[in-house]
Write a protein that holds these residues in place. Structure first.
Motif, short mmCIF file in Angstrom:
data_model
loop_
_atom_site.label_atom_id
_atom_site.label_comp_id
_atom_site.label_asym_id
_atom_site.label_seq_id
_atom_site.Cartn_x
_atom_site.Cartn_y
_atom_site.Cartn_z
N HIS A 70 0.90 -1.17 0.00
CA HIS A 70 0.00 0.00 0.00
C HIS A 70 0.93 1.21 0.00
O HIS A 70 0.94 2.01 0.94
N ARG A 77 1.45 7.57 10.41
CA ARG A 77 0.69 7.20 11.60
C ARG A 77 1.61 6.92 12.79
O ARG A 77 1.36 6.00 13.58
N TYR A 90 -4.94 -2.34 17.49
CA TYR A 90 -5.17 -1.88 16.11
C TYR A 90 -6.66 -1.76 15.84
O TYR A 90 -7.13 -0.76 15.27
N ILE A 100 -6.90 3.08 9.39
CA ILE A 100 -7.01 3.27 7.95
C ILE A 100 -7.70 4.61 7.63
O ILE A 100 -7.28 5.34 6.73
N TYR A 140 -7.07 3.94 0.14
CA TYR A 140 -7.09 5.05 1.09
C TYR A 140 -7.84 6.25 0.51
O TYR A 140 -7.72 7.37 1.01
N HIS A 173 -11.81 -1.47 1.39
CA HIS A 173 -10.74 -1.56 2.39
C HIS A 173 -11.28 -1.18 3.76
O HIS A 173 -10.96 -1.78 4.78
N PHE A 210 -10.96 -6.18 1.98
CA PHE A 210 -10.54 -6.47 3.35
C PHE A 210 -11.74 -7.13 4.02
O PHE A 210 -12.74 -6.47 4.32
N HIS A 238 -7.62 -9.67 1.47
CA HIS A 238 -7.05 -9.60 2.82
C HIS A 238 -8.03 -10.41 3.67
O HIS A 238 -9.18 -9.98 3.85
N GLN A 241 -7.08 -12.13 8.87
CA GLN A 241 -5.93 -11.43 9.48
C GLN A 241 -6.10 -11.29 10.99
O GLN A 241 -5.14 -11.46 11.74
N HIS A 261 -2.33 -12.41 4.42
CA HIS A 261 -2.28 -12.37 5.90
C HIS A 261 -2.53 -13.78 6.43
O HIS A 261 -1.62 -14.44 6.87
N ALA A 286 3.46 -7.07 9.08
CA ALA A 286 2.23 -6.73 9.82
C ALA A 286 2.14 -7.58 11.09
O ALA A 286 1.74 -7.09 12.15
N ASP A 313 3.76 -5.73 2.59
CA ASP A 313 2.52 -5.07 3.04
C ASP A 313 2.82 -3.60 3.36
O ASP A 313 2.14 -3.00 4.19
N ASN A 315 2.83 -0.20 4.35
CA ASN A 315 1.69 0.70 4.57
C ASN A 315 1.95 1.52 5.83
O ASN A 315 2.82 1.17 6.63
N PRO A 316 1.20 2.61 6.03
CA PRO A 316 1.54 3.49 7.14
C PRO A 316 1.05 3.01 8.50
O PRO A 316 1.45 3.59 9.52
N GLY A 317 0.23 1.95 8.54
CA GLY A 317 -0.32 1.52 9.82
C GLY A 317 0.28 0.22 10.32
O GLY A 317 1.10 0.21 11.23
N SER A 318 -0.10 -0.87 9.69
CA SER A 318 0.26 -2.18 10.23
C SER A 318 1.61 -2.70 9.75
O SER A 318 2.07 -3.72 10.26
N1 DI6 Z 1 -4.62 -4.99 6.33
C1 DI6 Z 1 -3.42 -4.44 6.44
O1 DI6 Z 1 -2.48 -4.93 6.99
C2 DI6 Z 1 -3.42 -3.17 5.75
N2 DI6 Z 1 -4.72 -3.15 5.19
C3 DI6 Z 1 -5.38 -4.21 5.58
O2 DI6 Z 1 -6.51 -4.45 5.23
C4 DI6 Z 1 -3.24 -2.09 6.76
C5 DI6 Z 1 -3.70 -0.77 6.32
C6 DI6 Z 1 -3.48 0.29 7.35
O3 DI6 Z 1 -3.46 0.05 8.58
O4 DI6 Z 1 -3.35 1.44 6.91
#
Ligand code: DI6
Ligand code: FE
Length: 403
Positions: A70, A77, A90, A100, A140, A173, A210, A238, A241, A261, A286, A313, A315-318
């Motif tokens: 992503h 974040r 999370y 997200i 996003y 998502h 997702f 996804h 997870q 995942h 992640a 993976d 991405n700015p979060g996980s």
């Molecule tokens: N699972 C993830 O690990 C990413 N999206 C998702 O569906 C995380 C996306 C996020 O945390 O920004």
């Protein structure tokens, strides 16, 4: 590069995407293809006629394939990282409108050019660590215009930087705030407007969802897959997870390229993937970032011969991780993959998860996408976390990095 430029490496240790060759090998490219891949003793004078000596000794692998990222997003974040360190989960952060959706706000505000400039150094980091093919998801934006904006940025990145970009529409998502309490209406938007609009501009190579309690139900994801199928787009998910909803088994029924995942995947899900020929994409970044403890069912996947791919993976979060070779290490350390399995996961099997089976393999006739590493054995790439070992990176027969 002229169409007939020919490059020769001698006495190389070759990992071809699935296995290591037992003897010292010669690798010869001509134009954009691998022309010869043979034991040194089998190399003939005719083979090397006109070839330029490109090097000797070291390890050659296919260019790395990062099949799940992503990379295009606004903001970051780090604050949420700190909240998690103080104990928030999370899922809790997501339910409170962060996660997200925080990135959605920042991404909607950003122009196409701003997103491109923000993503460029992240993509460069992947390239500098050996990636020659990367998948980039939307997800996003969550409006038709903002999802298309993300996909356009992804396509432009592939035009500006020396890397093959495969795009995936991930409209499903998260539920955007303006559809609160009306998630089926949002799925209507994804099916009836987003997918057709992405198809009309040829912006999406696949469709992802997702499937999770904090995102969309199995039934909602199935509707997205029906729309994707009606437009001739392959699907992936996804799934499993954070919990087991059965999304993987449903995705497999739609011939999913991959389920990603899958920490909570059960035996039934594994069997469904086997039957569908789906790839299991493991995302140790992640797992690590969320301090997950439920391990993906690696033993069952192996036993069922489900191909296992690995990706960042990014991405700015996980998974704020932009180093594919680190994933090789994490997959071995956390998931107990062998170094050979980890490397296959970032080459041959990653390519398969993107429906690009001609990539991620070193073979005569294959595209000349390869990496030359300053190590003695392929396993070292997973063993040590050490930037700077990439000696050469070749894409389409062209050397784009020469240390
Ligand atoms: N699972 C993830 O690990 C990413 N999206 C998702 O569906 C995380 C996306 C996020 O945390 O920004
Ligand atoms: Fe993801």
């Amino acid at each position: 590069m002229s169409a007939n430029t020919s490059l020769l490496w001698r006495d190389m240790t070759v990992f071809d995407g699935l296995r290591e060759h037992p003897e010292p090998m010669a690798v010869l490219t001509r134009g954009d293809r691998v022309e010869r891949l043979c034991p040194m003793h089998a190399l003939t004078g005719a083979d090397i006629d006109g070839a330029r000596e490109a090097g000797s000794h070291g390890v050659v692998t296919p260019g790395l394939v990062d099949c799940h990222t992503h990379l295009v997003f606004g903001g970051n974040r780090a604050g949420e990282f700190e909240q998690r360190l103080e104990g928030a989960s999370y899922a809790e952060i997501a339910k409170a409108g962060g996660g997200i959706l925080a990135t959605v706000r920042a991404t909607r505000e950003a122009s196409e050019d701003a997103l491109l400039e923000a993503a460029r150094p992240r993509l460069q980091a992947l390239i500098d660590d050996g990636v020659t093919c990367v998948e980039i998801k939307s997800g996003y934006g969550l409006t038709v215009a903002d999802e298309l904006k993300m996909l356009r940025v992804a396509r432009r990145l592939g035009e500006r930087l020396p890397v093959r970009v495969v795009t995936t529409l991930l409209g499903a998502h998260a539920l955007p705030p303006e559809y609160k309490g009306a998630s089926d209406d949002y799925i209507d938007l994804v099916c009836n407007e987003m997918i057709p609009a992405a198809v009309a501009e040829d912006l999406a190579d696949a469709v992802d969802v997702f499937c999770e309690s904090i995102a969309f139900s199995v039934a909602q994801c199935e509707r997205v897959f029906q729309a994707a199928r009606a437009h001739g787009l392959p699907i992936k998910a996804h799934a499993e997870q954070l919990s087991n909803l059965g999304g993987t088994a449903m995705a497999a029924r739609y011939g999913a390229l991959s389920a990603d995942h899958i920490e909570y995947l059960d035996d039934e899900g594994v069997a469904a993937m086997q039957e569908a020929g789906s790839v299991a994409v493991l995302l140790p970044g992640a797992f690590h970032t969320l301090r997950e403890t439920q391990l993906p069912p690696v033993g069952a996947l192996r036993e069922a011969r489900v191909p296992i791919a690995l990706a960042t993976d990014a991405n700015p979060g996980s998974s704020p991780m932009f180093m594919p070779t680190l994933m090789l290490n994490l997959a071995c350390t956390l998931f107990r993959l062998t170094p050979r399995e980890a490397l296959a996961g970032m080459t041959a099997h990653g390519a398969r998860a993107l429906r690009r089976p001609e990539l991620g393999r070193l073979a005569e006739g294959a595209p000349a996408d390869l990496c030359v590493w300053d190590v003695e054995r392929p396993a070292e790439l997973a063993y040590a976390v050490q930037p700077g070992r990439l000696r050469q990176r070749v894409i389409n027969g062209e050397v784009t990095h020469d240390a």
